[in-house]
Motif scaffolding. Sequence first.
Motif: not given
Length: 92
Positions: A4-7, A14-16, A33-34, A50-52
């Motif tokens: 899980l990545v928080y960005v 986000i792009q990198p 992605f979070l 993705m989760f928002s």
Amino acid sequence: MNFLVYVSGTRGDIQPFLGIGNMLKKKNINLIFLSNSDNRNFIEKAGFKMFSFCLDKISEKKNKTKKENNLLNNINFIDDSTRILNKISGNN
């Protein structure tokens, strides 16, 4: 294996991580992605789940003051993070 990545932020923030995610996919490692909901289309079009959470520009505009916004976002972030982690781990 999943991570899980928080960005948060804009496309440039986000792009990198999408590039890193594409490299990790080749090694059977998936990024989930979070991120703020403003980025949903961009992340999902790149092929990632993705989760928002509430920290997005739309919710910022709805709140009256910056102090109120920060408090509400912190509370919503904790609630949303708990819900999302429970969903991913299967602990509904």
